[in-house]
Design a protein around this motif. Structure first.
Motif, short mmCIF file in Angstrom:
data_model
loop_
_atom_site.label_atom_id
_atom_site.label_comp_id
_atom_site.label_asym_id
_atom_site.label_seq_id
_atom_site.Cartn_x
_atom_site.Cartn_y
_atom_site.Cartn_z
N SER A 151 0.83 -1.37 -0.06
CA SER A 151 -0.07 0.09 0.12
C SER A 151 0.82 1.39 0.00
CB SER A 151 -0.77 0.04 1.32
OG SER A 151 -0.11 0.21 2.50
N GLY A 152 2.20 1.06 0.20
CA GLY A 152 2.96 2.25 0.45
C GLY A 152 2.99 2.87 1.66
N ASN A 153 2.11 2.44 2.51
CA ASN A 153 2.08 3.04 4.04
C ASN A 153 3.31 2.93 4.88
OD1 ASN A 153 -0.10 4.39 4.90
ND2 ASN A 153 -1.17 2.78 5.18
N GLY A 163 7.45 3.25 -2.56
CA GLY A 163 6.56 3.89 -1.94
C GLY A 163 5.35 4.07 -2.80
N VAL A 164 4.70 2.97 -3.18
CA VAL A 164 3.72 3.13 -4.52
C VAL A 164 2.55 4.00 -3.77
CG1 VAL A 164 4.20 1.38 -5.69
CG2 VAL A 164 2.66 0.85 -3.70
N GLY A 165 1.74 4.40 -4.59
CA GLY A 165 0.64 5.26 -4.36
C GLY A 165 1.08 6.82 -3.83
N SER A 166 0.11 7.63 -4.01
CA SER A 166 0.54 8.83 -3.76
C SER A 166 0.94 9.26 -2.19
CB SER A 166 -0.52 10.04 -3.95
OG SER A 166 -0.78 9.83 -5.22
#
Lengths: 322, 258
Positions: free
Chosen positions: B87-89, B255-258
């Motif tokens: 999730s990039g979290n 770090g996918v996702g904005s």
């Protein structure tokens, strides 16, 4: 002259992605021969930000602005070039002393524990950042009052509205009073009144504490309300760096006036084009004065003078120019 | 203090979903019952009063304890870490001035705390561990601590594959099967032929089989020290993997996702 608090010099970052072919035969083919492609997300970007500045990063989806923030915060390593914060800190090393001095709010990434009230996360952050209890209590009371979320401190995060959650994300990023605050899409999903509240609060914070703020947003209102300076990123390149008015004056080339009147104009004056019953457009270069009685005008807007119109024009250009 | 708060928050998050906790315990209870009935049937039809030196009543206690241990030694950190990467979290965690592994350990401890309390009470009140002298008690505590730390490090080392694998869910049945077979969750490893005796020192067995035998008072001081040595060895291996893989993984993290 003091050295910039953020220095990005000729930064490049690219990543490898895989393309998939359509259909079963494509999936079968990809199982044995994956097609790699390299995407240059940030290309030769240089940027210097002084202490106390509010910089807005503008760009279309996938332009590279969030990647740039990730390079500045140390989430991603740069391929070539140099990124330094506070003169000598290399973000990717993530030294605790460095992380203590920055605050990051990534709107689609949550710091809050989903099943617990925001206060539990904030108390954890108090311990992580070694904030004295008294200072924490006072500062938290101030932040929650300013952002109008005091009653929600004890409500489980999963029961909060999107706007309330985003406000608490902002509080998490600010709880240790960072010197640089990175905000990625801070007002996404927030109603207009809450947006205005956040703008006012961040401006006050910047004025009172000289906190440097780096902000990315699709919402040009965010940028116009907060940023003293903007950098426009397109296809990984920085194509503009200056003030909002500078951006408008550079790219507003075809002045077009949008006029709304109280009643329809009859007869229609020359050089005036009717859009709907009381809505008209005039090419401002063709006239020296308005051919409409000022008493009948409800509003006048310079159509291409808006940031939205300029950005639409800029981002629709296929080939970016440096 | 910050890590203790992490532990406390993890415990509260576990208790927040009371239904899930009860369902988890019920599912485990059903599994244990099935295994117990199966073993009682084996005893009954074989006509033997003990198998590999284990009597039916001891087998029942063994199976209950080893299944409680299976709840303590969960593989959840793998899937939690995978979720963070996917999730990039993970970006949020990386931005905090903390050691991710230490925080994750306290989180793991907090989530397993209700079951650790059960195991602790059983050890304190039922088991003979603390009635065999100070040295034996200290060695037992050391083995428990070492095994707990080793298993966490091992699971964390496995979790790092999330940097390169988008989906790690296929590992879930594999790990369950490993604990079931190699950990002694389905049967005590002592029933295996002597040629497989070395299996009792694999990480899953140390966490399941050996700690159960410890609680039942079936390990000598020498066996405790040997198991402790193996636990330390596995911990060093896992730590080595972490040291090598983490820097590489973090460089490949997007770090996918904005």
């Amino acid at each position: 002259m003091p050295s910039p608090i953020i220095s990005v010099d000729h930064a490049n970052f690219s990543y490898v992605t895989f393309t998939k072919q359509a259909g079963f035969s494509g999936a079968w083919h990809d199982l044995f021969h994956r097609q790699k492609s390299t995407v240059a997300a940030v290309q030769d970007v240089s940027l210097h930000v002084n202490r106390g500045e509010v910089l807005g990063l503008l760009g279309a989806n996938g332009a590279g602005k969030t990647t740039l923030i990730k390079l500045m915060t140390g989430i991603l390593p740069i391929n070539t070039g140099d990124v330094r914060l506070f003169t000598d800190q290399v973000p990717f090393r993530k030294r605790p002393a460095f992380l203590q001095r920055i605050g990051v709010m990534l709107s689609q990434k949550s710091q809050l524990a989903w099943d617990l009230p925001p206060l539990d996360t904030l108390v954890l952050l108090r311990e992580i950042y070694y904030i004295p209890h008294d200072a924490f209590t006072t500062w938290l009371a101030f932040l929650t009052k300013e952002l109008a979320v005091t009653p929600q401190l004890h409500v489980p995060v999963r029961k909060l509205s999107l706007g309330q959650r985003i406000k608490f994300e902002l509080i998490c990023a600010l709880i240790h009073k960072p010197e640089i605050l990175f905000l990625d899409e801070p007002t996404i999903g927030i109603d207009v009144s809450s947006q205005a509240n956040i703008y006012r609060f961040l401006k006050q914070l910047n004025r009172d504490t000289q906190m440097t703020i780096i902000l990315t947003s699709h919402n040009t209102k965010d940028i116009e309300a907060l940023a003293q300076r903007v950098a426009v990123i397109n296809h990984g390149h920085k194509i503009f760096d200056g003030t909002v008015t500078g951006l408008i004056s550079r790219y507003a080339t075809v002045p077009l006036l949008e006029i709304v009147t109280d009643t329809p104009l009859d007869p229609l004056p020359t050089h005036v084009r009717q859009v709907d019953a009381t809505h008209y457009e005039i090419d401002a270069t063709a006239l020296t004065e308005l051919p409409i009685d000022p008493r009948r005008i409800l509003s006048v807007n310079r159509h291409n003078g808006s940031l939205d119109a300029i950005l639409t024009q800029l981002f629709s250009e296929e080939a970016p120019t440096q | 203090m910050k890590y203790w708060l992490t532990c406390q928050n993890a415990l509260m998050a576990t208790l927040a979903y009371r239904g899930n906790l009860v369902l988890n315990l019920l599912t485990t209870a059903v599994n244990v019952m099935v295994t117990i009935f199966m073993w009682l049937a084996v005893y009954n039809f074989s006509g033997r009063s003990d198998i590999a030196g284990i009597q039916p009543n001891q087998m029942v206690i063994y199976l209950i304890v080893v299944n409680v241990l299976a709840l303590i030694f969960s593989a959840e950190p793998i899937f939690k870490f995978s979720g963070l990467v996917r999730s990039g979290n993970l970006s949020v965690v990386l931005m905090r001035p903390i050691n991710y592994f230490i925080q994750s350990f306290w989180d793991y401890l907090g989530r397993g705390l209700p079951f650790l309390v059960i195991y602790g009470l059983a050890t304190g009140f039922i088991s003979p561990v603390f009635r065999r002298g100070l040295l034996y008690a200290l060695a037992s505590l050391l083995l428990m601590g070492l095994t707990y730390g080793m298993f966490f490090l091992m699971i964390t080392a496995i979790s790092l594959c999330s940097f390169w694998l988008v989906q790690v869910w296929p590992l879930r049945p594999v790990l369950s099967a490993l604990f079931l077979l190699l950990g002694g969750q389905a049967f005590p490893l002592q029933v295996l032929p002597p040629t497989f005796a070395w299996l009792i020192y694999n990480p899953f067995s140390l966490a399941g089989n050996q700690l159960t035998l410890l609680l039942l008072g079936k390990l000598s001081l020498n066996q405790i020290l040997l198991a402790g040595g193996w636990a330390l060895g596995w911990a060093v291996v896992a730590l080595g993997i972490l040291k090598i893989v983490w820097p590489r993984g973090i460089r490949s993290y997007e770090g996918v996702g904005s």
